[in-house]
Design a protein around this motif. Structure first.
Motif, PDB file in Angstrom:
ATOM      1  N   TYR A 102     -30.718 -28.432  54.432  1.00  0.00           N
ATOM      2  CA  TYR A 102     -31.159 -27.911  53.095  1.00  0.00           C
ATOM      3  C   TYR A 102     -32.483 -27.009  52.885  1.00  0.00           C
ATOM      4  O   TYR A 102     -33.770 -27.396  53.605  1.00  0.00           O
ATOM      5  CB  TYR A 102     -31.440 -29.361  52.172  1.00  0.00           C
ATOM      6  CG  TYR A 102     -30.134 -30.226  51.946  1.00  0.00           C
ATOM      7  CD1 TYR A 102     -29.484 -29.871  51.034  1.00  0.00           C
ATOM      8  CD2 TYR A 102     -29.898 -30.994  52.787  1.00  0.00           C
ATOM      9  CE1 TYR A 102     -28.348 -30.720  50.514  1.00  0.00           C
ATOM     10  CE2 TYR A 102     -28.648 -31.759  52.939  1.00  0.00           C
ATOM     11  CZ  TYR A 102     -28.060 -31.540  51.802  1.00  0.00           C
ATOM     12  OH  TYR A 102     -26.877 -32.229  51.694  1.00  0.00           O
ATOM     13  N   ILE A 113     -29.513 -33.007  37.942  1.00  0.00           N
ATOM     14  CA  ILE A 113     -29.094 -34.038  38.388  1.00  0.00           C
ATOM     15  C   ILE A 113     -28.807 -35.422  37.388  1.00  0.00           C
ATOM     16  O   ILE A 113     -28.062 -36.260  37.629  1.00  0.00           O
ATOM     17  CB  ILE A 113     -30.367 -34.459  39.336  1.00  0.00           C
ATOM     18  CG1 ILE A 113     -30.762 -33.413  40.159  1.00  0.00           C
ATOM     19  CG2 ILE A 113     -30.210 -35.852  39.990  1.00  0.00           C
ATOM     20  CD1 ILE A 113     -29.905 -33.318  41.262  1.00  0.00           C
ATOM     21  N   CYS A 116     -25.393 -35.168  36.463  1.00  0.00           N
ATOM     22  CA  CYS A 116     -24.375 -35.614  37.414  1.00  0.00           C
ATOM     23  C   CYS A 116     -24.375 -37.164  37.309  1.00  0.00           C
ATOM     24  O   CYS A 116     -23.266 -37.816  37.535  1.00  0.00           O
ATOM     25  CB  CYS A 116     -24.930 -34.943  38.921  1.00  0.00           C
ATOM     26  SG  CYS A 116     -24.587 -33.272  38.921  1.00  0.00           S
ATOM     27  N   LEU A 225     -21.724 -32.889  41.364  1.00  0.00           N
ATOM     28  CA  LEU A 225     -22.514 -32.021  41.966  1.00  0.00           C
ATOM     29  C   LEU A 225     -21.976 -30.737  42.304  1.00  0.00           C
ATOM     30  O   LEU A 225     -22.389 -29.478  42.170  1.00  0.00           O
ATOM     31  CB  LEU A 225     -23.206 -32.756  43.096  1.00  0.00           C
ATOM     32  CG  LEU A 225     -24.084 -33.920  42.964  1.00  0.00           C
ATOM     33  CD1 LEU A 225     -24.022 -34.875  44.256  1.00  0.00           C
ATOM     34  CD2 LEU A 225     -25.251 -33.529  42.528  1.00  0.00           C
ATOM     35  N   LEU A 230     -24.285 -27.693  43.452  1.00  0.00           N
ATOM     36  CA  LEU A 230     -25.283 -28.137  44.472  1.00  0.00           C
ATOM     37  C   LEU A 230     -24.533 -28.841  45.493  1.00  0.00           C
ATOM     38  O   LEU A 230     -23.254 -29.502  45.637  1.00  0.00           O
ATOM     39  CB  LEU A 230     -26.012 -29.389  43.565  1.00  0.00           C
ATOM     40  CG  LEU A 230     -26.912 -28.834  42.656  1.00  0.00           C
ATOM     41  CD1 LEU A 230     -27.586 -30.078  41.723  1.00  0.00           C
ATOM     42  CD2 LEU A 230     -27.886 -28.075  43.375  1.00  0.00           C
ATOM     43  N   SER A 232     -24.433 -31.699  48.935  1.00  0.00           N
ATOM     44  CA  SER A 232     -24.853 -33.307  49.512  1.00  0.00           C
ATOM     45  C   SER A 232     -24.265 -33.568  50.514  1.00  0.00           C
ATOM     46  O   SER A 232     -23.556 -32.743  51.196  1.00  0.00           O
ATOM     47  CB  SER A 232     -24.640 -34.117  48.013  1.00  0.00           C
ATOM     48  OG  SER A 232     -23.213 -34.377  47.786  1.00  0.00           O
ATOM     49  N   VAL A 262     -29.716 -34.122  48.090  1.00  0.00           N
ATOM     50  CA  VAL A 262     -29.031 -33.143  47.222  1.00  0.00           C
ATOM     51  C   VAL A 262     -29.684 -31.944  47.093  1.00  0.00           C
ATOM     52  O   VAL A 262     -31.284 -32.186  47.110  1.00  0.00           O
ATOM     53  CB  VAL A 262     -28.742 -33.846  45.914  1.00  0.00           C
ATOM     54  CG1 VAL A 262     -28.309 -32.840  44.899  1.00  0.00           C
ATOM     55  CG2 VAL A 262     -27.839 -35.130  45.811  1.00  0.00           C
TER      56      VAL A 262
END
Lengths: 286, 286
Positions: A102, A113, A116, A225, A230, A232, A262
């Motif tokens: 990441y 977030i 989500c 996500l 995003l 993960s 994430v």
């Protein structure tokens, strides 16, 4: 007095051996029977403790439902869909990959977030118990502590606890006990299943099928996500649950189910060159 | 010869009772010890069979990974998102309800169902084992057989097997053993978890964390159905797994995880007047 003399002093003692044989056969039969029954229940249902209790005690308790009993309301069906329907949704999800490296920045906004997690919280659950807790970590010291716990346990897992077939099966994914993503990812989400709850009256509240329910919520979280752009990774840190629960000061009814870093993939992020099964390998039509 | 005479004919027979007592104590100790150990393993990990085998046999086997070992490939991050991001996705999912009464018509196109299952098949899984089978039922005779199996088991479940607290907790949802949705819904999707697989070489293939993986896939399936404007209901038919597996002729490594009716809600469809937990009741920030 010698042993055989003692054994001959009464009819009962004389036939002690016969009594013992009968007791032995009885205990062995019961053990075999229980063993078989136990296995069947395990196979059938994860929540064997909520199966009927045949003891008479059950009758004495005053039962109340965990939810309020209200009139049901009309439901007209799904109002919010995607313009491209299932096809668009599949295309979106097929683009998802499990990401193990990441970028530390940019940090996705916290309200993304939160939305989500709100979406994950719409998951169905056994008897609408909603048995989930989402711990969101941004503090670097806590992330480092989590990494320390997991890396030391994973070192033991890979070296000693996991079967050789398991570590061999993981080789194409190039995973090992070193997990930089635990400190690099801007967010860690630790998802706990609440194995039971507590009612307003302080009574223990059963959480039926809590593992399945929370895992379904994780599936919805992954979709949310993805919708937000995003990345993960779903991880199940073996043997780390109690230490992580203690670190985050979670109550004893909560057990760690999965941990997800994430964020956005690193510049040089690489993923395994995997294929997914074709539709006809996963569907059977009747 | 009388019994006591027989028992006195040899030293071994004379002390039979002593031998029996020692055996009895041994069996009891072993049973108690096993019982304690078994519980501890259950608590820690669902896949205890894939933990390291300390026996030396493990060394003799030639291990090969289930997946091919290939170079990893670059991944630039999520390309397909929703224009409204997580907020839009939450709004869509918050509109989902568990539906227990369905219209027999119109029948949603099969390619919509197929795309939903394709989406579910993008779920992550332990060591990329993809341990799921989606059985899609449209045949009315099979739907009726499924309904017969489930209703007769559920009648026993509600009357005898489920704890009184469980049936009480279900009262606000107004569920019982009668399930018209099993024949009314145009589709039934039975999701099986493959508890293990078979390699091309005919060897047993471990499916790590298969229940969590398949449940996550079910979460993605629910999202896809919602995106397509379809309603469903996640059910876990207690004690029906083996009979349904036999009816659908599924192999022994497959266990029923959940069954979902899929379609459009009936004209007069009603749903429980439930609220969902607020964000602050499910999130903890660190």
């Amino acid at each position: 007095m010698e042993l055989d003399e003692i054994l001959e002093t009464s009819v009962f003692l004389k036939y002690w051996n016969v009594v013992l044989t009968i007791a032995l056969i009885g205990i062995l039969s019961k053990w075999l029977w229980n063993r078989k029954g136990h296995k069947q229940i395990e196979r059938e249902d994860e929540d064997n403790e909520i199966l009927a209790d045949s003891s008479s005690k059950a009758e004495e308790i005053d039962y109340a439902p965990a939810l309020e009993e209200k009139e049901h309301i009309a439901y007209k069906g799904v109002a919010e869909t995607l313009s491209g329907g299932a096809k668009q949704f599949y295309k979106m999800m097929n683009d998802r990959r499990s990401v193990r490296s990441y970028r530390r920045e940019p940090i996705p906004p916290i309200d993304v977030i939160e939305n989500c997690i709100r979406a994950a919280g719409t998951s169905p659950s056994g008897a609408h118990t909603e048995p989930w807790t989402f711990c969101v970590i941004t503090d670097m010291e806590i992330k480092q502590s989590i990494r320390d716990i997991i890396e030391s346990e994973e070192e033991l897992n890979y070296a000693q606890r996991m079967h050789k077939q398991w570590t061999t099966d993981l080789r194409p994914l190039k995973t090992n006990h070193v997990k930089p993503y635990l400190t690099d990812a801007p967010y860690l989400i630790l998802v706990f299943k609440q194995t039971y709850g507590v009612t307003k009256q302080g009574k223990r509240k059963q959480h039926y099928y809590n593992e399945i329910s929370v895992s379904i919520a994780v599936g919805i979280l992954l979709c949310a996500l993805q919708a937000a752009g995003l990345s993960s990774l779903v991880t199940t840190p073996l043997n780390c649950g109690p230490a992580l629960r203690a670190l985050l000061n979670r109550p004893v009814n909560e057990k760690l189910l999965v941990l997800l870093p994430v964020g956005y993939p690193a510049e040089n992020c690489k993923v395994p060159d995997l294929e997914r099964k074709q539709l006809d390998d996963i569907i059977v039509r009747y």
